[in-house]
Scaffold this motif. Structure first.
Motif, PDB file in Angstrom:
ATOM      1  N   TRP A  44       0.826  -1.210   0.000  1.00 25.75           N
ATOM      2  CA  TRP A  44       0.000   0.000   0.000  1.00 25.75           C
ATOM      3  C   TRP A  44       0.864   1.265   0.000  1.00 25.75           C
ATOM      4  N   ALA A  45       1.999   1.210   0.655  1.00 24.08           N
ATOM      5  CA  ALA A  45       2.882   2.384   0.679  1.00 24.08           C
ATOM      6  C   ALA A  45       3.413   2.705  -0.709  1.00 24.08           C
ATOM      7  N   PHE A  46       3.702   1.672  -1.508  1.00 25.19           N
ATOM      8  CA  PHE A  46       4.173   1.907  -2.869  1.00 25.19           C
ATOM      9  C   PHE A  46       3.048   2.366  -3.791  1.00 25.19           C
ATOM     10  N   LEU A  47       1.836   1.892  -3.557  1.00 23.42           N
ATOM     11  CA  LEU A  47       0.703   2.257  -4.413  1.00 23.42           C
ATOM     12  C   LEU A  47       0.151   3.640  -4.104  1.00 23.42           C
ATOM     13  N   THR A  48       0.303   4.110  -2.894  1.00 24.78           N
ATOM     14  CA  THR A  48      -0.307   5.382  -2.494  1.00 24.78           C
ATOM     15  C   THR A  48       0.174   6.566  -3.325  1.00 24.78           C
ATOM     16  N   PRO A  49       1.485   6.768  -3.539  1.00 26.94           N
ATOM     17  CA  PRO A  49       1.904   7.932  -4.344  1.00 26.94           C
ATOM     18  C   PRO A  49       1.351   7.899  -5.760  1.00 26.94           C
ATOM     19  N   VAL A  50       1.352   6.714  -6.391  1.00 22.91           N
ATOM     20  CA  VAL A  50       0.822   6.610  -7.758  1.00 22.91           C
ATOM     21  C   VAL A  50      -0.674   6.905  -7.782  1.00 22.91           C
ATOM     22  N   THR A  51      -1.382   6.361  -6.793  1.00 19.70           N
ATOM     23  CA  THR A  51      -2.831   6.594  -6.733  1.00 19.70           C
ATOM     24  C   THR A  51      -3.145   8.069  -6.528  1.00 19.70           C
ATOM     25  N   LEU A  52      -2.429   8.716  -5.614  1.00 16.90           N
ATOM     26  CA  LEU A  52      -2.651  10.143  -5.374  1.00 16.90           C
ATOM     27  C   LEU A  52      -2.341  10.967  -6.616  1.00 16.90           C
ATOM     28  N   TYR A  53      -1.274  10.592  -7.318  1.00 18.05           N
ATOM     29  CA  TYR A  53      -0.909  11.321  -8.540  1.00 18.05           C
ATOM     30  C   TYR A  53      -2.002  11.195  -9.598  1.00 18.05           C
ATOM     31  N   LEU A  54      -2.504   9.979  -9.806  1.00 22.49           N
ATOM     32  CA  LEU A  54      -3.545   9.772 -10.809  1.00 22.49           C
ATOM     33  C   LEU A  54      -4.834  10.497 -10.438  1.00 22.49           C
ATOM     34  N   VAL A  55      -5.177  10.483  -9.146  1.00 22.12           N
ATOM     35  CA  VAL A  55      -6.412  11.146  -8.721  1.00 22.12           C
ATOM     36  C   VAL A  55      -6.297  12.654  -8.843  1.00 22.12           C
ATOM     37  N   LEU A  56      -5.180  13.214  -8.393  1.00 23.24           N
ATOM     38  CA  LEU A  56      -5.026  14.672  -8.363  1.00 23.24           C
ATOM     39  C   LEU A  56      -4.802  15.274  -9.738  1.00 23.24           C
ATOM     40  N   PHE A  57      -4.040  14.588 -10.590  1.00 24.06           N
ATOM     41  CA  PHE A  57      -3.631  15.185 -11.858  1.00 24.06           C
ATOM     42  C   PHE A  57      -4.319  14.593 -13.067  1.00 24.06           C
TER      43      PHE A  57
END
Length: 328
Positions: A44-57
């Motif tokens: 989950w720690a590795f997936l969180t930055p990618v998920t946040l990036y896709l959601v925000l941008f």
């Protein structure tokens, strides 16, 4: 009276529905090993930055653009957030707008011509530099300069070169007796001017990707073809071009997505003019949303969504073609 002893009944017991129950219990399934909690938290720690990036941008901007296209936004309602819902009314406005047909035609012509010439020139240069002659690496690095320059610098340079009065292009044409051309101010030449500039900027990308694809082709295939008497053109058409299809497909797809949304080059050189002669969907969307004193946010967002849908359709077609090739 004697009672005879009966042997024990070993028949399987019957269920209420009348079917015989299984004599032996079903073997137990092997328990799936569970991951340690530390590994789950690490995933989950590795997936969180990618998920946040896709959601925000990606996800949120797409949602906001869709919301803009379905409401009647003004400057006040854009700030206060109380724009009335209008459904597909904004899409109807842009379809009825007299600028729609020319902008669609210019977008198709601009995208198709740029893709064809960028790919053809990039492929020719990739094959040329694949020969590994002296200064090959140096010249290939120099060809990357247009790709590395900021777009505002490239567009400004082409604006100066194609200037009707002091441009170097007209000056060179004058030395051979050719009349000067109003490259940026003539409705007949403005679209051609921005196409030339965009081709110059996009060739290095095609060169780099296709050259890397050529390096993955085994040299033994060319040697075997040469021993069989194949000339240079036959080796290219029978070996190079077919084996480059996967790389060519992704190159054309990325070039298509990029060219559809080209805005900087056109806006800096011609601003979509004169008389909308070089207006594409990208510049028209900007003009509607930000180019007027009374911005039309809804129709501008609707034009932008048409570009998103076009890019999505071509992306899905590419995925479908790749799956068919993989299965075959």
């Amino acid at each position: 009276m004697k009672q005879t002893a009966h042997p024990p009944d070993h028949r399987p017991a019957r269920t209420p529905t009348g079917t015989a129950a299984a004599a032996a219990p079903a073997p137990a399934r092997a328990a799936t090993p569970r991951r340690p909690a530390s590994q789950q938290w690490a995933a989950w720690a590795f997936l969180t930055p990618v998920t946040l990036y896709l959601v925000l941008f990606y996800a949120y901007p797409l949602y906001r653009n869709l919301d803009l296209s379905l409401r009647d936004y003004t400057v006040r309602s854009f700030v206060q957030g109380n724009a009335p819902f209008t459904g597909l009314e904004n899409y109807g406005k842009i379809l009825d707008d007299p600028t729609f047909a020319p902008a669609l035609l210019h977008t198709v012509v601009f995208t198709a011509v740029c893709l064809v010439f960028q790919y053809a020139i990039g492929l020719a240069l990739a094959v040329f530099f694949h020969q590994h002659f002296r200064l090959s690496a140096t010249l290939r690095a120099l060809f990357l300069v247009p790709w590395l320059l900021p777009l505002i610098v490239s567009a400004s340079t082409w604006s100066w070169m194609l200037n009707s009065d002091s441009g170097i292009v007209n000056a060179l044409m004058g030395t051979v007796g050719v009349d000067p051309v109003n490259w940026l101010t003539s409705p007949s030449w403005s679209l051609t001017s921005v196409i030339i500039a965009n081709i110059w900027i996009g060739v290095p990308f095609n060169l780099v990707v296709l050259h890397s694809g050529l390096q993955s082709i085994p040299a033994g295939l060319y040697e075997a073809a040469a021993l069989d008497g194949a000339n240079a053109w036959q080796r290219f058409w029978r070996i190079t071009f077919p084996l480059l299809r996967p790389v060519s497909a992704i190159t054309l797809l990325l070039g298509l997505v990029y060219t559809l949304k080209v805005f900087d080059i056109i806006w800096i050189m011609t601003k979509g003019g004169p008389a909308d002669s070089s207006t594409t969907f990208a510049t028209w969307s900007y003009q509607l949303g930000f180019g007027n004193l009374l911005p039309a946010f809804g129709p501008g967002a609707a034009v932008g969504n048409l570009l998103v849908v076009a890019a999505l359709v071509f992306g899905l077609v590419y995925i479908r073609v790749q799956r068919k090739q993989a299965l075959s």
